[in-house]
Design a protein around this motif. Structure first.
Motif, PDB file in Angstrom:
ATOM      1  N   GLN B  35      87.989  55.248  82.591  1.00  0.00           N
ATOM      2  CA  GLN B  35      86.760  55.487  81.821  1.00  0.00           C
ATOM      3  C   GLN B  35      85.652  56.060  82.702  1.00  0.00           C
ATOM      4  O   GLN B  35      85.702  55.959  83.930  1.00  0.00           O
ATOM      5  N   ILE B  36      84.657  56.628  82.055  1.00  0.00           N
ATOM      6  CA  ILE B  36      83.601  57.343  82.777  1.00  0.00           C
ATOM      7  C   ILE B  36      82.238  56.678  82.580  1.00  0.00           C
ATOM      8  O   ILE B  36      81.877  56.303  81.464  1.00  0.00           O
ATOM      9  N   ILE B  37      81.518  56.535  83.682  1.00  0.00           N
ATOM     10  CA  ILE B  37      80.147  56.038  83.619  1.00  0.00           C
ATOM     11  C   ILE B  37      79.201  57.208  83.882  1.00  0.00           C
ATOM     12  O   ILE B  37      79.402  57.997  84.804  1.00  0.00           O
ATOM     13  N   GLU B  38      78.181  57.292  83.056  1.00  0.00           N
ATOM     14  CA  GLU B  38      77.142  58.300  83.273  1.00  0.00           C
ATOM     15  C   GLU B  38      75.969  57.608  83.962  1.00  0.00           C
ATOM     16  O   GLU B  38      75.446  56.613  83.465  1.00  0.00           O
ATOM     17  N   VAL B  39      75.585  58.127  85.129  1.00  0.00           N
ATOM     18  CA  VAL B  39      74.490  57.529  85.886  1.00  0.00           C
ATOM     19  C   VAL B  39      73.255  58.410  85.773  1.00  0.00           C
ATOM     20  O   VAL B  39      73.325  59.623  85.971  1.00  0.00           O
ATOM     21  N   ASN B  59      87.093  55.872  93.878  1.00  0.00           N
ATOM     22  CA  ASN B  59      86.769  56.350  92.537  1.00  0.00           C
ATOM     23  C   ASN B  59      86.439  57.847  92.616  1.00  0.00           C
ATOM     24  O   ASN B  59      86.586  58.447  93.670  1.00  0.00           O
ATOM     25  N   GLU B  60      86.007  58.425  91.498  1.00  0.00           N
ATOM     26  CA  GLU B  60      85.811  59.880  91.512  1.00  0.00           C
ATOM     27  C   GLU B  60      84.499  60.284  90.849  1.00  0.00           C
ATOM     28  O   GLU B  60      84.163  59.796  89.778  1.00  0.00           O
ATOM     29  N   VAL B  61      83.772  61.171  91.534  1.00  0.00           N
ATOM     30  CA  VAL B  61      82.599  61.784  90.904  1.00  0.00           C
ATOM     31  C   VAL B  61      83.070  63.074  90.240  1.00  0.00           C
ATOM     32  O   VAL B  61      83.561  63.977  90.915  1.00  0.00           O
ATOM     33  N   LEU B  62      82.980  63.125  88.911  1.00  0.00           N
ATOM     34  CA  LEU B  62      83.470  64.286  88.181  1.00  0.00           C
ATOM     35  C   LEU B  62      82.482  65.435  88.232  1.00  0.00           C
ATOM     36  O   LEU B  62      82.853  66.586  88.388  1.00  0.00           O
ATOM     37  N   GLU B  63      81.203  65.076  88.088  1.00  0.00           N
ATOM     38  CA  GLU B  63      80.191  66.121  88.036  1.00  0.00           C
ATOM     39  C   GLU B  63      78.812  65.551  88.352  1.00  0.00           C
ATOM     40  O   GLU B  63      78.520  64.401  88.027  1.00  0.00           O
ATOM     41  N   THR B  64      77.999  66.355  89.006  1.00  0.00           N
ATOM     42  CA  THR B  64      76.602  65.999  89.233  1.00  0.00           C
ATOM     43  C   THR B  64      75.741  67.077  88.593  1.00  0.00           C
ATOM     44  O   THR B  64      75.904  68.257  88.884  1.00  0.00           O
ATOM     45  N   VAL B  65      74.879  66.662  87.690  1.00  0.00           N
ATOM     46  CA  VAL B  65      74.023  67.627  87.004  1.00  0.00           C
ATOM     47  C   VAL B  65      72.587  67.448  87.485  1.00  0.00           C
ATOM     48  O   VAL B  65      71.974  66.390  87.295  1.00  0.00           O
ATOM     49  N   GLN B  66      72.067  68.454  88.145  1.00  0.00           N
ATOM     50  CA  GLN B  66      70.693  68.419  88.648  1.00  0.00           C
ATOM     51  C   GLN B  66      69.727  68.381  87.478  1.00  0.00           C
ATOM     52  O   GLN B  66      70.010  68.928  86.422  1.00  0.00           O
ATOM     53  N   GLY B  67      68.595  67.781  87.700  1.00  0.00           N
ATOM     54  CA  GLY B  67      67.587  67.737  86.639  1.00  0.00           C
ATOM     55  C   GLY B  67      66.743  66.496  86.781  1.00  0.00           C
ATOM     56  O   GLY B  67      66.799  65.813  87.798  1.00  0.00           O
ATOM     57  N   ASP B  68      65.955  66.230  85.774  1.00  0.00           N
ATOM     58  CA  ASP B  68      65.144  65.022  85.784  1.00  0.00           C
ATOM     59  C   ASP B  68      65.427  64.239  84.518  1.00  0.00           C
ATOM     60  O   ASP B  68      64.956  64.584  83.453  1.00  0.00           O
ATOM     61  N   PRO B  69      66.209  63.178  84.566  1.00  0.00           N
ATOM     62  CA  PRO B  69      66.838  62.639  85.771  1.00  0.00           C
ATOM     63  C   PRO B  69      68.098  63.417  86.163  1.00  0.00           C
ATOM     64  O   PRO B  69      68.616  64.189  85.369  1.00  0.00           O
ATOM     65  N   ILE B  72      74.936  61.827  87.003  1.00  0.00           N
ATOM     66  CA  ILE B  72      76.171  61.813  87.785  1.00  0.00           C
ATOM     67  C   ILE B  72      77.266  61.152  86.942  1.00  0.00           C
ATOM     68  O   ILE B  72      77.049  60.079  86.376  1.00  0.00           O
ATOM     69  N   TYR B  73      78.403  61.816  86.857  1.00  0.00           N
ATOM     70  CA  TYR B  73      79.507  61.276  86.059  1.00  0.00           C
ATOM     71  C   TYR B  73      80.586  60.718  86.978  1.00  0.00           C
ATOM     72  O   TYR B  73      81.153  61.439  87.787  1.00  0.00           O
ATOM     73  N   VAL B  74      80.802  59.423  86.860  1.00  0.00           N
ATOM     74  CA  VAL B  74      81.737  58.747  87.745  1.00  0.00           C
ATOM     75  C   VAL B  74      82.906  58.197  86.947  1.00  0.00           C
ATOM     76  O   VAL B  74      82.711  57.506  85.939  1.00  0.00           O
ATOM     77  N   LYS B  75      84.115  58.514  87.406  1.00  0.00           N
ATOM     78  CA  LYS B  75      85.312  58.006  86.734  1.00  0.00           C
ATOM     79  C   LYS B  75      85.886  56.856  87.547  1.00  0.00           C
ATOM     80  O   LYS B  75      86.073  56.981  88.766  1.00  0.00           O
TER      81      LYS B  75
END
Lengths: 182, 78
Positions: B35-39, B59-69, B72-75
């Motif tokens: 499962q994936i957690i959105e941080v 574990n795995e970081v699937l994607e990091t999306v820059q912005g405010d906030p 970070i998507y962690v599987k």
């Protein structure tokens, strides 16, 4: 040719088997300093390492031991020198000063205010996290004796123990990371 | 972009180092493996800290999306 490779492989296997066990995913840290900034660094690294899934053992020695004193606890029966040390050294982590820019307390209280404003965890919170994440604290018995501190005047911390240099070295030897905060 | 099937969102906005990884390590067990957690974080250090944390904990970081906030998507892998 293939027989050659096989013998080489067998030799290699024998060598690997004879190697000492790999290092544990563990951080062994000496906390020598009793300065606020360095204690913050020590606790942030320790709790961070615990979050990374590492086992963490902190050795509090020399000035570091004063940060483990509990200001609410009082013990009697100390000799003159011990009383002097007790009086001169910070009574617990919240009485520690910055190693630089303390400026008679102004710098230290400004930093604490800034930390609050920026939501940075205080030493109190970091010790709580350390406790929760199973960070072990070992206290140098000799420093305790030198400063005249008694075990009864230290904070209540579940994973706290007293030891000498050999305990640290044994832990450090099997740790993948060793460091000193001085 | 960030089309992840998120099982849980972890709001860590306003928390500086070391709290993002501390909270993450406490929460990873609350979702199942796979499962994936959105941080959600406002700590720029998290951009490099989460991959390091993931590498260390398996574990795995699937994607990091820059912005405010920052997102970070962690599987959870184990």
């Amino acid at each position: 040719m293939s027989a050659d490779v096989e013998t080489q492989l067998a030799e290699l296997r024998a060598k690997v088997d004879a190697m000492p066990a790999g290092k544990e995913n563990k951080l062994a840290m000496i906390v020598l300093s009793g300065d606020l900034d360095k204690l913050l660094a020590a606790m942030i690294i320790a709790t961070g390492a615990a979050a990374m899934g590492m086992k963490v053992v902190q050795f509090f020695t020399f000035w570091g031991t004063a940060a483990l004193r509990d200001p609410k606890k009082k013990v009697g029966g100390k000799d003159f020198m011990s009383k002097m040390f007790g009086w001169m050294l910070p009574k617990g982590r919240n009485k520690t000063k910055l190693s630089q820019m303390h400026m008679a307390g102004m710098g230290t209280s400004m930093l604490k205010g800034l930390m609050k404003k920026k939501n940075a965890p205080s030493l109190d919170q970091l010790f709580e996290i350390a406790e929760m994440t199973g960070v072990e604290i070992k206290v140098c018995e000799m420093s305790m004796g030198l400063m005249g501190f008694k075990r009864e005047e230290l904070i209540d911390y579940p994973n706290m123990d007293f030891c000498g240099v050999a305990t640290f070295l044994a832990e450090a030897q099997e740790s993948s990371i060793q460091m000193i905060i001085s | 972009m960030s089309n992840h099937d998120v099982a849980k969102t972890l709001d860590l906005k306003g928390l500086p180092c070391p709290m993002p990884v501390v909270k993450m390590s406490q929460e990873i067990g609350s979702v199942s493996v796979g499962q994936i957690i959105e941080v959600l974080t406002t700590d720029p250090g998290s951009i490099s800290d989460f991959p390091a944390w993931a590498k260390s904990t398996g574990n795995e970081v699937l994607e990091t999306v820059q912005g405010d906030p920052i997102k970070i998507y962690v599987k959870r892998l184990k």
